[in-house]
Write an enzyme that holds these catalytic residues in place. Structure first.
Site, PDB file in Angstrom:
ATOM      1  N   GLY A  71      48.337  15.899 -24.690  1.00 45.23           N
ATOM      2  CA  GLY A  71      48.621  17.127 -23.945  1.00 45.23           C
ATOM      3  C   GLY A  71      48.688  18.384 -24.790  1.00 45.23           C
ATOM      4  O   GLY A  71      49.340  19.344 -24.406  1.00 45.23           O
ATOM      5  N   ASN A 126      37.401  22.090 -16.788  1.00 46.73           N
ATOM      6  CA  ASN A 126      37.590  21.002 -17.760  1.00 46.73           C
ATOM      7  C   ASN A 126      37.274  21.538 -19.147  1.00 46.73           C
ATOM      8  O   ASN A 126      36.472  22.450 -19.294  1.00 46.73           O
ATOM      9  CB  ASN A 126      36.636  19.844 -17.439  1.00 46.73           C
ATOM     10  CG  ASN A 126      36.776  18.687 -18.418  1.00 46.73           C
ATOM     11  OD1 ASN A 126      37.889  18.288 -18.770  1.00 46.73           O
ATOM     12  ND2 ASN A 126      35.655  18.151 -18.875  1.00 46.73           N
ATOM     13  N   HIS A 180      35.778  20.262 -22.801  1.00 43.05           N
ATOM     14  CA  HIS A 180      35.007  19.152 -23.364  1.00 43.05           C
ATOM     15  C   HIS A 180      34.740  19.451 -24.839  1.00 43.05           C
ATOM     16  O   HIS A 180      34.322  20.570 -25.173  1.00 43.05           O
ATOM     17  CB  HIS A 180      33.688  19.010 -22.595  1.00 43.05           C
ATOM     18  CG  HIS A 180      32.862  17.857 -23.067  1.00 43.05           C
ATOM     19  ND1 HIS A 180      33.154  16.552 -22.718  1.00 43.05           N
ATOM     20  CD2 HIS A 180      31.794  17.797 -23.882  1.00 43.05           C
ATOM     21  CE1 HIS A 180      32.270  15.747 -23.294  1.00 43.05           C
ATOM     22  NE2 HIS A 180      31.435  16.474 -24.008  1.00 43.05           N
TER      23      HIS A 180
HETATM   24  C1  GRF Z   1      40.649  17.032 -26.388  1.00 41.38           C
HETATM   25  O1  GRF Z   1      39.833  16.984 -27.515  1.00 41.38           O
HETATM   26  C2  GRF Z   1      39.824  17.202 -25.159  1.00 41.38           C
HETATM   27  O2  GRF Z   1      38.771  18.083 -25.316  1.00 41.38           O
HETATM   28  C3  GRF Z   1      39.329  15.794 -25.015  1.00 41.38           C
HETATM   29  O3  GRF Z   1      40.464  14.994 -25.248  1.00 41.38           O
HETATM   30  C4  GRF Z   1      41.316  15.680 -26.140  1.00 41.38           C
HETATM   31  C5  GRF Z   1      42.636  15.811 -25.470  1.00 41.38           C
HETATM   32  O4  GRF Z   1      43.641  16.250 -26.332  1.00 41.38           O
HETATM   33  N1  GRF Z   1      38.660  15.570 -23.771  1.00 41.38           N
HETATM   34  P1  GRF Z   1      45.018  16.731 -25.752  1.00 41.38           P
HETATM   35  O5  GRF Z   1      45.544  15.661 -24.803  1.00 41.38           O
HETATM   36  O6  GRF Z   1      44.808  18.045 -25.030  1.00 41.38           O
HETATM   37  O7  GRF Z   1      45.891  16.879 -26.951  1.00 41.38           O
END
Ligand code: GRF
Length: 201
Positions: free
Chosen positions: A13, A109, A111
């Site tokens: 998160g 989203n 990515h």
């Molecule tokens: C991030 O790198 C996001 O782009 C990817 O998963 C990771 C999540 O990290 N899809 P967090 O839970 O926001 O720390």
């Protein structure tokens, strides 16, 4: 009126935290109304509580393959919070066309690649294996095409010769934390143009 934002997470998160902290800034046009996780043990839930944001859990596991039933439960958990915008932030469930259609134009989203390159998983390893000179992250609108919706913003960096998937992920994550709040702010104001965030590491 501030836009009401629900953030969907599955893990640590850190992007959620960046969004919540940004929304606390004076004049930011959105406010966090719910952090929802599909994993009961997601570290982000604790972070959200510490930040004073209501949390909910909809565990996907009891639903097995029944994605529609899982999403009906998601809808039910989201409804009382009355979100205007959904931000997926490390939310690791693929959503069905039905759910996406209900949130069309209202769901973002983040990515960890320079879309349209490297949709899906293992983006950093794939960027290195492909010999890409640059990597980065993308915030996009969610449509039925996986990681394929309109791009709203990107931030990029040069891949170094000694980068590994791990070092690249560690270098890109802070870019994600800067990009997502900027894009959400514009989105909440109704701006849909694409931005390139200039970043220095
Ligand atoms: C991030 O790198 C996001 O782009 C990817 O998963 C990771 C999540 O990290 N899809 P967090 O839970 O926001 O720390």
């Amino acid at each position: 009126m501030k836009k009401r934002v629900a953030i969907l997470i599955s893990g640590a998160g850190s992007n959620m935290e960046a969004l919540v902290r940004a929304m606390a800034r004076p004049g930011y046009p959105a406010e966090p109304v719910l952090v929802l996780s599909n994993r009961p043990g997601a570290g982000g839930l604790e972070k959200a509580r510490a930040l004073g944001v209501p949390t909910a859990v909809v565990d996907h596991r009891p639903f097995g393959e029944d994605r529609a039933a899982f999403e009906a439960a998601l809808d039910e958990a989201l409804r009382p919070a009355r979100p205007d915008i959904l931000c997926l932030a490390g939310f690791m469930r693929i959503l069905t066309e039905g759910f996406i259609a209900r949130w069309r134009g209202r769901m973002l989203n983040i990515h960890p690649s320079l879309l349209p390159r490297h949709r899906g998983l293992d983006t950093h390893a794939r960027a290195i294996a492909a010999g890409d000179s640059q990597a980065g992250c993308t915030v996009h609108e969610v449509t039925a095409e996986l990681d394929g919706g309109p791009i709203l913003g990107q931030a990029r960096l040069d891949i170094r010769p000694d980068d590994t998937p791990r070092t690249l992920a560690a270098r890109i994550l802070p870019l994600e934390h800067r990009l997502y709040p900027v894009v959400l702010e514009r989105f909440a104001r109704g701006e849909r143009g694409r931005i390139e965030l200039a970043v220095e590491e």
